[in-house]
Design an enzyme around this catalytic site. Sequence first.
Site, PDB file in Angstrom:
ATOM      1  N   TYR A   1     -15.370  16.810 -16.613  1.00  0.00           N
ATOM      2  CA  TYR A   1     -15.823  15.417 -16.662  1.00  0.00           C
ATOM      3  C   TYR A   1     -16.892  15.219 -15.593  1.00  0.00           C
ATOM      4  O   TYR A   1     -16.765  15.677 -14.452  1.00  0.00           O
ATOM      5  CB  TYR A   1     -14.632  14.488 -16.421  1.00  0.00           C
TER       6      TYR A   1
ATOM      7  N   ARG B   1       0.833  -1.204   0.000  1.00  0.00           N
ATOM      8  CA  ARG B   1       0.000   0.000   0.000  1.00  0.00           C
ATOM      9  C   ARG B   1       0.866   1.252   0.000  1.00  0.00           C
ATOM     10  O   ARG B   1       0.513   2.282  -0.564  1.00  0.00           O
ATOM     11  CB  ARG B   1      -0.949   0.003   1.205  1.00  0.00           C
TER      12      ARG B   1
ATOM     13  N   LYS C   1      -7.073   6.040 -19.641  1.00  0.00           N
ATOM     14  CA  LYS C   1      -7.305   6.527 -20.992  1.00  0.00           C
ATOM     15  C   LYS C   1      -6.052   6.362 -21.876  1.00  0.00           C
ATOM     16  O   LYS C   1      -5.635   5.250 -22.129  1.00  0.00           O
ATOM     17  CB  LYS C   1      -7.788   7.976 -20.928  1.00  0.00           C
TER      18      LYS C   1
ATOM     19  N   ASP D   1      -5.987  18.911 -15.005  1.00  0.00           N
ATOM     20  CA  ASP D   1      -6.280  17.577 -15.523  1.00  0.00           C
ATOM     21  C   ASP D   1      -5.762  17.527 -16.959  1.00  0.00           C
ATOM     22  O   ASP D   1      -6.270  18.232 -17.842  1.00  0.00           O
ATOM     23  CB  ASP D   1      -7.790  17.313 -15.471  1.00  0.00           C
TER      24      ASP D   1
END
Length: 377
Positions: free
Chosen positions: A98, A46, A195, A170
């Site tokens: 978005y 983690r 993406k 972004d």
Amino acid sequence: MNINTLCIHGSEDKSHCTGSVSVPIYQTATYVHPAVGQSTGYDYSRVQNPTREQLEITLAKLENGVDAMAFSSGMAAVTAMMELFKIGDHIIASDDLYGGTHRLFCSISEKNGISFDFVNTSEASKIAEHIRPETKAIFIETPTNPLMKVSDIAAISAIAKQHGLFLIVDNTFLTPYFQNPIDLGADIVVHSGTKYLAGHNDTLAGFLVTRTAEISEKLRYIYKTTGACLAPFDSWLVMRGIKTLAVRMEKQQENAIRLANWLCQHPKVRSVYYVGLPTHPDFEVSLKQSRGFGAMISFKVDSEQTAIQLLQRVKLVLYAESLGGVESLITYPMLQTHADIPKEEREAKGIDETLLRLSVGLEHIDDIIADLEQALA
């Protein structure tokens, strides 16, 4: 090192002597300590994993940042980033975001006491009007999703620095191959790695890339504490995708330019939103701050009936959510990516029953055009 070369060689793990060209997948949750008070540098996956670490090193290099953190999705990355802020803080954000980011801000972050003003950040002068004492950050997408507005990153950075604000960008649509927001003054760069970075519609991922070690230290603590880290196998998939990022982005852009010009001539198409068209209102800004225009196109057709007909008739182009993969995907924002935005607000932005968003893939452009032509007939 040229970015084309960096995409291929930025993730070489030289810490081991196996000679493996591909970074190994370290599929482990925990690590043995050599002795009390000693560590190999890895304690628990983690916190860090060798496979994920190589991916993060690559992203930091590609974005010219000091550090990068890989998350289980783009929204996990944005959610962790929002933990930098507290009750009473105020953020100015692009008004064309978005839908998932908008949903997070309005349904989760506002509940947690953070307020927002949504502004057309393609007009940088409007941003200063909304700055108040409790403002802490400016969050922009450029180009925006789905209307492809472009914001002048350097101009907004100057405003942010003048007022002591974080600038968060972004960069999902253009990727570090075409645009580097940190070079233009951004403090944090966000990516949905699902993406273009991964590029094959086969995994989810998200990234935060930081300009300074101070910001990185804060985000690393949040990252370790909240735990939405990217798994080793998914890290390997994204690294594999990045190796072909340069050639994919160039070819997909080439297809997109041809397709955008074809759409402009179609009798059933009313508007085309593509930042690579000289008629785009922000074309000059794109030329100034980016090395390319990407492969995302939105367009409006003449009626809702035409839009639905197109979605039902396409064969090669796939009617599906997401973007940035090798396959061309078409999306109906009002029902998919932006369905949670209230109807009046959505339509006021121009996201209505006639708007479609197209992620242009790597198929031969003649085949893409032929498919859309028959679907629009």
